[in-house]
Motif scaffolding. Structure first.
Motif, PDB file in Angstrom:
ATOM      1  N   ALA A  72      -7.024   7.146  -6.521  1.00  0.00           N
ATOM      2  CA  ALA A  72      -6.058   7.331  -5.674  1.00  0.00           C
ATOM      3  C   ALA A  72      -4.777   7.680  -6.210  1.00  0.00           C
ATOM      4  N   VAL A  73      -4.662   7.265  -7.330  1.00  0.00           N
ATOM      5  CA  VAL A  73      -3.379   7.708  -7.946  1.00  0.00           C
ATOM      6  C   VAL A  73      -3.364   9.250  -8.240  1.00  0.00           C
ATOM      7  N   ALA A  74      -4.412   9.636  -8.543  1.00  0.00           N
ATOM      8  CA  ALA A  74      -4.749  11.111  -8.871  1.00  0.00           C
ATOM      9  C   ALA A  74      -4.542  11.842  -7.688  1.00  0.00           C
ATOM     10  N   ALA A  75      -4.878  11.438  -6.488  1.00  0.00           N
ATOM     11  CA  ALA A  75      -4.964  11.858  -5.168  1.00  0.00           C
ATOM     12  C   ALA A  75      -3.353  12.103  -4.782  1.00  0.00           C
ATOM     13  N   THR A  76      -2.708  10.895  -4.778  1.00  0.00           N
ATOM     14  CA  THR A  76      -1.301  10.931  -4.461  1.00  0.00           C
ATOM     15  C   THR A  76      -0.476  11.927  -5.332  1.00  0.00           C
ATOM     16  N   GLY A  77      -1.236  12.262  -6.680  1.00  0.00           N
ATOM     17  CA  GLY A  77      -0.430  13.077  -7.522  1.00  0.00           C
ATOM     18  C   GLY A  77      -0.606  14.587  -7.180  1.00  0.00           C
ATOM     19  N   HIS A  78      -1.809  14.967  -6.382  1.00  0.00           N
ATOM     20  CA  HIS A  78      -2.085  16.230  -6.102  1.00  0.00           C
ATOM     21  C   HIS A  78      -1.239  16.231  -4.522  1.00  0.00           C
ATOM     22  N   GLU A  79      -1.239  15.363  -3.729  1.00  0.00           N
ATOM     23  CA  GLU A  79      -0.615  15.613  -2.454  1.00  0.00           C
ATOM     24  C   GLU A  79       0.271  14.275  -2.150  1.00  0.00           C
ATOM     25  N   THR A  80       1.357  14.501  -2.555  1.00  0.00           N
ATOM     26  CA  THR A  80       2.418  13.505  -2.358  1.00  0.00           C
ATOM     27  C   THR A  80       2.993  13.142  -1.035  1.00  0.00           C
ATOM     28  N   GLU A  81       2.592  14.010  -0.238  1.00  0.00           N
ATOM     29  CA  GLU A  81       2.920  14.017   1.334  1.00  0.00           C
ATOM     30  C   GLU A  81       1.675  13.456   2.321  1.00  0.00           C
ATOM     31  N   TRP A  82       0.648  13.019   1.537  1.00  0.00           N
ATOM     32  CA  TRP A  82      -0.585  13.071   2.379  1.00  0.00           C
ATOM     33  C   TRP A  82      -0.729  11.403   2.604  1.00  0.00           C
ATOM     34  N   PRO A  83      -0.802  10.914   3.796  1.00  0.00           N
ATOM     35  CA  PRO A  83      -0.756   9.553   4.014  1.00  0.00           C
ATOM     36  C   PRO A  83      -2.142   8.894   3.440  1.00  0.00           C
ATOM     37  N   LYS A  84      -3.133   9.486   3.643  1.00  0.00           N
ATOM     38  CA  LYS A  84      -4.436   8.598   3.482  1.00  0.00           C
ATOM     39  C   LYS A  84      -4.633   8.438   1.782  1.00  0.00           C
ATOM     40  N   GLY A  85      -4.085   9.309   0.897  1.00  0.00           N
ATOM     41  CA  GLY A  85      -3.979   8.924  -0.660  1.00  0.00           C
ATOM     42  C   GLY A  85      -3.162   7.716  -0.717  1.00  0.00           C
ATOM     43  N   TRP A  86      -2.052   7.554  -0.003  1.00  0.00           N
ATOM     44  CA  TRP A  86      -1.409   6.219  -0.013  1.00  0.00           C
ATOM     45  C   TRP A  86      -2.033   5.131   0.316  1.00  0.00           C
ATOM     46  N   LEU A  87      -2.714   5.137   1.376  1.00  0.00           N
ATOM     47  CA  LEU A  87      -3.402   4.328   1.740  1.00  0.00           C
ATOM     48  C   LEU A  87      -4.652   3.606   0.771  1.00  0.00           C
ATOM     49  N   LEU A 106       3.034   1.500  -0.047  1.00  0.00           N
ATOM     50  CA  LEU A 106       2.917   1.544   1.565  1.00  0.00           C
ATOM     51  C   LEU A 106       4.236   2.218   1.893  1.00  0.00           C
ATOM     52  N   LYS A 107       5.174   1.726   1.494  1.00  0.00           N
ATOM     53  CA  LYS A 107       6.595   2.555   1.673  1.00  0.00           C
ATOM     54  C   LYS A 107       6.474   3.792   1.524  1.00  0.00           C
ATOM     55  N   ARG A 108       5.820   4.275   0.803  1.00  0.00           N
ATOM     56  CA  ARG A 108       5.884   5.817   0.348  1.00  0.00           C
ATOM     57  C   ARG A 108       5.048   6.358   1.362  1.00  0.00           C
ATOM     58  N   GLY A 109       3.845   5.751   1.453  1.00  0.00           N
ATOM     59  CA  GLY A 109       2.894   6.356   2.639  1.00  0.00           C
ATOM     60  C   GLY A 109       3.404   6.117   3.923  1.00  0.00           C
ATOM     61  N   LEU A 110       4.111   5.333   4.351  1.00  0.00           N
ATOM     62  CA  LEU A 110       4.482   5.185   5.748  1.00  0.00           C
ATOM     63  C   LEU A 110       5.708   6.383   5.979  1.00  0.00           C
ATOM     64  N   SER A 111       6.444   6.697   4.971  1.00  0.00           N
ATOM     65  CA  SER A 111       7.535   7.634   5.100  1.00  0.00           C
ATOM     66  C   SER A 111       6.795   9.163   5.328  1.00  0.00           C
ATOM     67  N   CYS A 112       5.658   9.213   5.200  1.00  0.00           N
ATOM     68  CA  CYS A 112       5.066  10.501   5.737  1.00  0.00           C
ATOM     69  C   CYS A 112       3.780  10.222   6.532  1.00  0.00           C
ATOM     70  N   ALA A 113       3.770   9.107   7.143  1.00  0.00           N
ATOM     71  CA  ALA A 113       2.596   8.941   7.884  1.00  0.00           C
ATOM     72  C   ALA A 113       2.526   9.380   9.217  1.00  0.00           C
ATOM     73  N   GLY A 114       3.693   9.428   9.831  1.00  0.00           N
ATOM     74  CA  GLY A 114       3.947  10.007  11.314  1.00  0.00           C
ATOM     75  C   GLY A 114       2.736   9.365  12.251  1.00  0.00           C
ATOM     76  N   LYS A 115       2.120   9.823  12.872  1.00  0.00           N
ATOM     77  CA  LYS A 115       1.163   9.293  13.925  1.00  0.00           C
ATOM     78  C   LYS A 115       0.229   8.276  13.332  1.00  0.00           C
ATOM     79  N   LEU A 116       0.006   8.517  11.870  1.00  0.00           N
ATOM     80  CA  LEU A 116      -0.903   7.624  11.284  1.00  0.00           C
ATOM     81  C   LEU A 116      -0.413   6.290  10.678  1.00  0.00           C
ATOM     82  N   ALA A 117       0.978   6.030  11.203  1.00  0.00           N
ATOM     83  CA  ALA A 117       1.459   4.840  10.712  1.00  0.00           C
ATOM     84  C   ALA A 117       0.878   3.590  11.128  1.00  0.00           C
ATOM     85  N   GLY A 118       0.095   3.514  12.171  1.00  0.00           N
ATOM     86  CA  GLY A 118      -0.748   2.345  12.530  1.00  0.00           C
ATOM     87  C   GLY A 118      -1.919   2.023  11.747  1.00  0.00           C
TER      88      GLY A 118
END
Length: 148
Positions: A72-87, A106-118
């Protein structure tokens, strides 16, 4: 590298997805790793993040939370604005009792989650309980205040 190699990693990814749907976790784990190896440096950032995120999910099914967190850390390193990696990252951090790190993810993921925030809300609730369960007097009054 030729398109045949790209097609190979994609076929392997499809086989991994079939194994996942069949709940054959060990086969899915092996195939996602194989797909990453086959794609190598030719994988685009989003493809690499997706494969890593999927493998993180498989590792979570096998209760390999350290491995899940690494992917997951590697995934968020590749795509910092992709919510699923942060989840995936926050989930693994919570399971490893890294609650403050989970809150940051969670804070970082929510910042890019948009409609996926739920999709983040169950983890936010779990993280709140882990962080503030014994300290109700110190916790902000609302969930929104706690994650800001």
């Amino acid at each position: 590298v030729g398109s045949g190699l790209v097609a190979e990693w994609q076929r392997t990814k499809q086989a991994a997805e079939r194994a996942f749907k069949e709940k054959d976790w060990n086969t899915a784990l092996r195939l996602y790793g194989q797909s990453l190896d086959e794609g190598g440096g030719d994988l685009g950032s989003m493809h690499a993040a997706t494969l890593l995120s999927n493998r993180a999910l498989v590792r979570s099914k096998l209760d390999d939370w350290r491995g899940s967190l690494e992917d997951a850390v590697a995934a968020t390193g590749h795509e910092t604005e992709w919510p699923k990696g942060w989840l995936r990252r926050a989930t693994a951090e919570l399971r490893l009792n890294r609650n403050r790190e989970a809150l940051a993810s969670l804070k970082r993921g929510l910042s890019c989650a948009g409609k996926l925030a739920g999709q983040f809300l169950p983890l936010v609730t779990e993280c709140e309980a882990a962080l503030y369960g014994d300290k109700d007097d110190e916790a902000p009054d609302t969930a929104a205040a706690r994650i800001q």
